[in-house]
Design a protein around this motif. Structure first.
Motif, PDB file in Angstrom:
ATOM      1  N   ARG A  93       0.849  -1.185   0.000  1.00 48.31           N
ATOM      2  CA  ARG A  93       0.000   0.000   0.000  1.00 48.31           C
ATOM      3  C   ARG A  93       0.891   1.244   0.000  1.00 48.31           C
ATOM      4  O   ARG A  93       2.064   1.166   0.350  1.00 48.31           O
ATOM      5  CB  ARG A  93      -0.953   0.013   1.198  1.00 48.31           C
ATOM      6  CG  ARG A  93      -0.273   0.170   2.532  1.00 48.31           C
ATOM      7  CD  ARG A  93      -1.301   0.243   3.654  1.00 48.31           C
ATOM      8  NE  ARG A  93      -0.708   0.713   4.886  1.00 48.31           N
ATOM      9  CZ  ARG A  93      -0.534   1.987   5.224  1.00 48.31           C
ATOM     10  NH1 ARG A  93      -0.901   2.933   4.419  1.00 48.31           N
ATOM     11  NH2 ARG A  93       0.020   2.316   6.372  1.00 48.31           N
ATOM     12  N   PRO A  94       0.325   2.399  -0.352  1.00 46.71           N
ATOM     13  CA  PRO A  94       1.115   3.633  -0.310  1.00 46.71           C
ATOM     14  C   PRO A  94       1.463   4.020   1.131  1.00 46.71           C
ATOM     15  O   PRO A  94       0.830   3.550   2.085  1.00 46.71           O
ATOM     16  CB  PRO A  94       0.186   4.687  -0.919  1.00 46.71           C
ATOM     17  CG  PRO A  94      -0.997   3.978  -1.423  1.00 46.71           C
ATOM     18  CD  PRO A  94      -1.011   2.604  -0.866  1.00 46.71           C
ATOM     19  N   VAL A  95       2.426   4.880   1.283  1.00 41.46           N
ATOM     20  CA  VAL A  95       2.868   5.296   2.613  1.00 41.46           C
ATOM     21  C   VAL A  95       1.777   6.090   3.336  1.00 41.46           C
ATOM     22  O   VAL A  95       1.567   5.906   4.530  1.00 41.46           O
ATOM     23  CB  VAL A  95       4.164   6.143   2.502  1.00 41.46           C
ATOM     24  CG1 VAL A  95       4.570   6.710   3.845  1.00 41.46           C
ATOM     25  CG2 VAL A  95       5.290   5.310   1.907  1.00 41.46           C
ATOM     26  N   LEU A  96       1.059   6.947   2.611  1.00 36.85           N
ATOM     27  CA  LEU A  96       0.103   7.836   3.263  1.00 36.85           C
ATOM     28  C   LEU A  96      -1.355   7.549   2.904  1.00 36.85           C
ATOM     29  O   LEU A  96      -2.210   8.423   3.016  1.00 36.85           O
ATOM     30  CB  LEU A  96       0.431   9.296   2.917  1.00 36.85           C
ATOM     31  CG  LEU A  96       1.805   9.784   3.370  1.00 36.85           C
ATOM     32  CD1 LEU A  96       2.056  11.190   2.883  1.00 36.85           C
ATOM     33  CD2 LEU A  96       1.928   9.708   4.890  1.00 36.85           C
ATOM     34  N   ASP A  97      -1.667   6.349   2.478  1.00 30.27           N
ATOM     35  CA  ASP A  97      -3.053   5.992   2.151  1.00 30.27           C
ATOM     36  C   ASP A  97      -3.237   4.498   2.394  1.00 30.27           C
ATOM     37  O   ASP A  97      -2.278   3.772   2.639  1.00 30.27           O
ATOM     38  CB  ASP A  97      -3.362   6.351   0.699  1.00 30.27           C
ATOM     39  CG  ASP A  97      -4.842   6.585   0.443  1.00 30.27           C
ATOM     40  OD1 ASP A  97      -5.678   6.181   1.287  1.00 30.27           O
ATOM     41  OD2 ASP A  97      -5.175   7.150  -0.600  1.00 30.27           O
ATOM     42  N   THR A  98      -4.471   4.052   2.311  1.00 32.43           N
ATOM     43  CA  THR A  98      -4.758   2.641   2.573  1.00 32.43           C
ATOM     44  C   THR A  98      -4.632   1.776   1.329  1.00 32.43           C
ATOM     45  O   THR A  98      -4.478   0.564   1.430  1.00 32.43           O
ATOM     46  CB  THR A  98      -6.182   2.483   3.142  1.00 32.43           C
ATOM     47  OG1 THR A  98      -7.107   3.053   2.217  1.00 32.43           O
ATOM     48  CG2 THR A  98      -6.299   3.174   4.493  1.00 32.43           C
ATOM     49  N   CYS A  99      -4.739   2.403   0.136  1.00 29.12           N
ATOM     50  CA  CYS A  99      -4.625   1.633  -1.099  1.00 29.12           C
ATOM     51  C   CYS A  99      -4.172   2.556  -2.230  1.00 29.12           C
ATOM     52  O   CYS A  99      -4.233   3.779  -2.107  1.00 29.12           O
ATOM     53  CB  CYS A  99      -5.949   0.961  -1.461  1.00 29.12           C
ATOM     54  SG  CYS A  99      -7.260   2.133  -1.880  1.00 29.12           S
ATOM     55  N   PHE A 100      -3.717   1.954  -3.319  1.00 27.81           N
ATOM     56  CA  PHE A 100      -3.353   2.718  -4.509  1.00 27.81           C
ATOM     57  C   PHE A 100      -4.629   3.074  -5.273  1.00 27.81           C
ATOM     58  O   PHE A 100      -5.551   2.277  -5.346  1.00 27.81           O
ATOM     59  CB  PHE A 100      -2.426   1.898  -5.411  1.00 27.81           C
ATOM     60  CG  PHE A 100      -1.058   1.697  -4.829  1.00 27.81           C
ATOM     61  CD1 PHE A 100      -0.135   2.726  -4.832  1.00 27.81           C
ATOM     62  CD2 PHE A 100      -0.697   0.488  -4.268  1.00 27.81           C
ATOM     63  CE1 PHE A 100       1.133   2.545  -4.287  1.00 27.81           C
ATOM     64  CE2 PHE A 100       0.560   0.297  -3.719  1.00 27.81           C
ATOM     65  CZ  PHE A 100       1.483   1.333  -3.735  1.00 27.81           C
TER      66      PHE A 100
END
Length: 145
Positions: A65-72
């Protein structure tokens, strides 16, 4: 954490735009003037950007997953429709007339260039018009009985 990181990423992007000359409409217009004062240097800028994006996506998308979100949040549509073709054509014509693309116009605002301000205002107006047209097209139409 997200806002300072977004600021830093924008700062790096804007610095790259300024260094590459993409905030200078004359340089961009010379790139399009193949029969006259052609300046091929922006082809190298675009090639470099594509190379970095290709490598970056391959590395980043290996993460769960991205560093600052739950999913791409990646595009799911792959079709080519009239809106895509029309929007691409308008983008190209606008870039060719004004010498600015959206990414280059924002850093150019910092140079206090009036052309950049006019371009950004026109771009925002175009975005608002497109949003309204899309909403109007998606709204249900009343049936006539």
């Amino acid at each position: 954490m997200a806002v300072p990181l977004a600021f830093l990423i924008g700062l790096v992007f804007g610095t790259g735009i300024m260094i590459s000359g993409m905030a200078n409409p004359a340089k961009v217009l010379n790139f399009f003037d193949i029969a006259g004062t052609w300046d091929p240097s922006l082809a190298f800028v675009m090639g470099g950007a594509l190379t970095v994006a290709l490598i970056g996506y391959r590395i980043v998308l290996r993460r769960p997953r991205p560093v600052l979100d739950t999913c791409f949040h990646l595009p799911t549509r792959r079709d080519i429709d009239p809106a895509l073709i029309g929007g691409s054509a308008l983008f190209g014509v606008g870039w060719g007339i004004a010498g600015f693309c959206p990414g280059g116009s924002i850093p150019a605002l910092g140079l206090l260039r009036p052309q950049a301000a006019v371009f950004v205002c026109a771009m925002l107006a175009g975005m608002a018009i497109a949003r309204r047209l899309r909403a109007r097209r998606a709204a249900p139409r009343p049936r006539l009985s």
